[in-house]
Design an enzyme around this catalytic site. Structure first.
Site: not given
Length: 335
Positions: A282-283, A153, A68
């Protein structure tokens, strides 16, 4: 026999091998939290089991808050672990000094090792109290104290790194291992093959833990590969391999515990393929409705939820009361 295939017998039949028997999925308890074979009932104390479950609830609550927060523009990026909370079982089976090489969804491992909610917040908000001094993207955690290498990453780079670190541990003779987490999508990278072959040929005490959640970043597994999942690849590299129910925390715990013993006592790698389902996107940069139906996600959430499964096991033991869930989540969100 030929040096390239020492265990191959001669055959007089012209035959191309296209498939072998599918690797079974190891399971300790069913979706109702009932242990299927008493011989595999986990030997953990009440306090240990309650701590593991509390961490599953805290992880879930933290994911809700930070998801959120990203939607409100307070942080730039986030990835949740909804549906994959049982991964915490692997952390519970490790030694505190075993080195962890994570990918994206190993926040539960850090929770189990003692990483605080404040430390998670500091990292995701990139403030001055962040251990990485705010120089990393959110969810790229790392802590020397808890033996958790900083996440990077680029996909799959941690796989050969884990083999190299494990080889160093073997040379030191300290009876420790590394564990390397990655998704089935990362198994399509060249680093996966290089890392596993390096670990196998050099005899590196590393546990490779593949979270096969069915969709990688956005591609259904049926479009990723035609073989028998990721586990079959481990066998191809001569690595001891097991496939487990990735929503069954005690199957994960037992498999990781046994894998660690193999790794440190025999100086060899082990591959665990945990079959699970990514309930979340996924993200925060992804909309999973583009490649799967919302009904599919809802059905999975109801049919096989790792948190509900663990709670049922605890309740069957008389170690948990239903009202405690809300209290743990409320406390975590307040913190």
């Amino acid at each position: 026999m030929f040096p390239g295939a020492l265990n191959s017998d001669y055959s007089h039949t012209l035959e191309f091998v296209s498939n072998v028997q599918s690797i079974p999925t190891y399971q300790v308890m069913d979706t109702d939290g009932k242990v299927l074979d008493s011989a595999h009932d986990p030997c953990v104390t009440k306090d240990e089991a309650r701590t593991i479950y509390k961490n599953m609830l805290v992880l879930n609550a933290m994911d809700q808050v930070l998801y959120e927060a990203q939607r409100q523009g307070r942080i730039s990026f986030y990835m949740t672990s909804f549906g994959e909370e049982a991964l915490i079982g692997s952390a519970a089976a490790l030694h505190p000094k075993d080195m962890v090489f994570g990918q994206y969804r190993e926040a539960g491992v850090l929770l189990q090792r003692g990483f605080t909610l404040a430390q998670f917040m500091n990292q995701c908000y990139s403030n001055e109290l962040d251990l990485g001094k705010g120089r990393q993207m959110p969810i790229h955690y790392g802590t020397k104290e808890l033996c958790f290498q900083t996440i990077s990453s680029p996909l799959a780079t941690q796989i050969p790194q884990a083999a190299g670190a494990a080889y160093a541990m073997r040379r030191e003779g300290n009876k420790q291992c590394t564990i390397c987490y990655f998704g089935e999508g990362a198994a399509s990278e060249g680093d996966f093959h290089a890392g596993l072959n390096m670990a196998a040929t050099l005899g590196c005490p590393v546990i490779y833990y593949c979270r096969n959640n069915g969709y990688a970043i956005s591609t259904p597994s049926i479009e990723q590969y035609r073989g028998d999942g990721i586990a079959s690849r481990g066998i191809g590299y001569g690595i001891d391999t097991i496939r487990v129910d990735g929503n069954d925390i005690w199957a994960i715990y037992a498999a990781t515990k046994a894998a660690r013993e193999i790794a440190v006592e025999q100086n060899k790698p082990v591959l665990i393929e945990a079959m699970t389902y990514r309930v979340s996107h996924h993200s925060t940069s992804d909309d999973s409705s583009a490649y799967r139906s919302k009904k599919e996600v809802e059905d999975w959430s109801k049919r096989d939820n790792p948190i509900s499964r663990m709670r049922a096991w605890l309740e069957n033991k008389g170690w948990w009361a239903r009202g405690e869930d809300a209290e743990v989540s409320k406390t975590a969100k307040a913190e």
